[in-house]
Design a protein around this motif. Structure first.
Motif: not given
Length: 206
Positions: A29, A39-40, A59-60
């Motif tokens: 991270v 951020e993910t 994301e993710h």
């Protein structure tokens, strides 16, 4: 005599070299934050991005150890996509520069084409994605595959060169998700400690 050259190419490459060095000291991270990714994002050790300014990532996402993302020709990765360990994603080729004996820095025979990997994709470890390829949403690339042409959405491809072996839909995915959730619930129930016996939990044992 300095070990470091002070020319345009060296000064252009130096920040990426420093990013690799600093990144080796961070967790996945922290490394994503250092590289300016969402951020993910979780990007593992020794993963490398060429031309990160040309990378768009949702994301993710998860990027495995030792994976190389070449974004020099443009690279888009959709949300909730994982790219496994030791994968290579290419958006450029030096083949013509080699054939023409013009394989020098800045050669105008370097060919570039963008790659798009959709949302909800799974790219298995040790796979290679060649330049110009589009991988549709919710596609699966089996480990050790070489993808040389577009992959339809909701399909599984495998092999060298990769070809479609299975097509599926959202109903199939939901059924498989429920199967795995049920198996995980059963596993947790088996491993949970038994509740205390109310008959022996009293101080007098009555």
């Amino acid at each position: 005599m300095s070990l470091f050259l002070d020319d345009d190419r060296s000064n252009r490459l130096r920040p990426a070299i420093l990013d690799d060095f600093v990144g080796s000291l961070l967790n996945d991270v922290e490394r994503a934050r250092h590289l300016g990714l969402p951020e993910t994002t979780r990007i593992r050790e020794r993963a490398k991005i060429i031309s990160p300014e040309q990378l768009t990532i949702g994301e993710h996402c998860w990027i495995g150890e030792n994976t190389l993302l070449d974004a020099s020709g443009g690279l888009e990765i959709g949300e909730h996509t994982s790219i496994g360990l030791n994968c290579l994603v290419f958006t450029h080729s030096s083949w013509l520069a080699n054939m023409m004996l013009e394989n020098h820095s800045g050669s105008d025979l370097i060919e570039r084409k963008p790659v798009r990997i959709g949302r909800g994709c799974f790219i298995g470890g040790n796979s290679v994605i060649m330049m110009g390829v589009t991988i549709g949403d919710h596609a699966t690339v089996s480990p050790l595959s070489v993808v040389t042409k577009d992959v339809p959405a909701y399909s599984l491809v495998s092999g060298n060169p990769a070809r479609v072996f299975q097509r599926y839909d959202q109903d199939h995915i939901r059924t498989e998700a429920e199967r795995v959730r049920a198996a995980n619930r059963a596993r947790r129930e088996r491993t949970q400690p038994a509740p205390p016996d109310s008959r022996t939990d009293r101080p007098d044992g009555q």
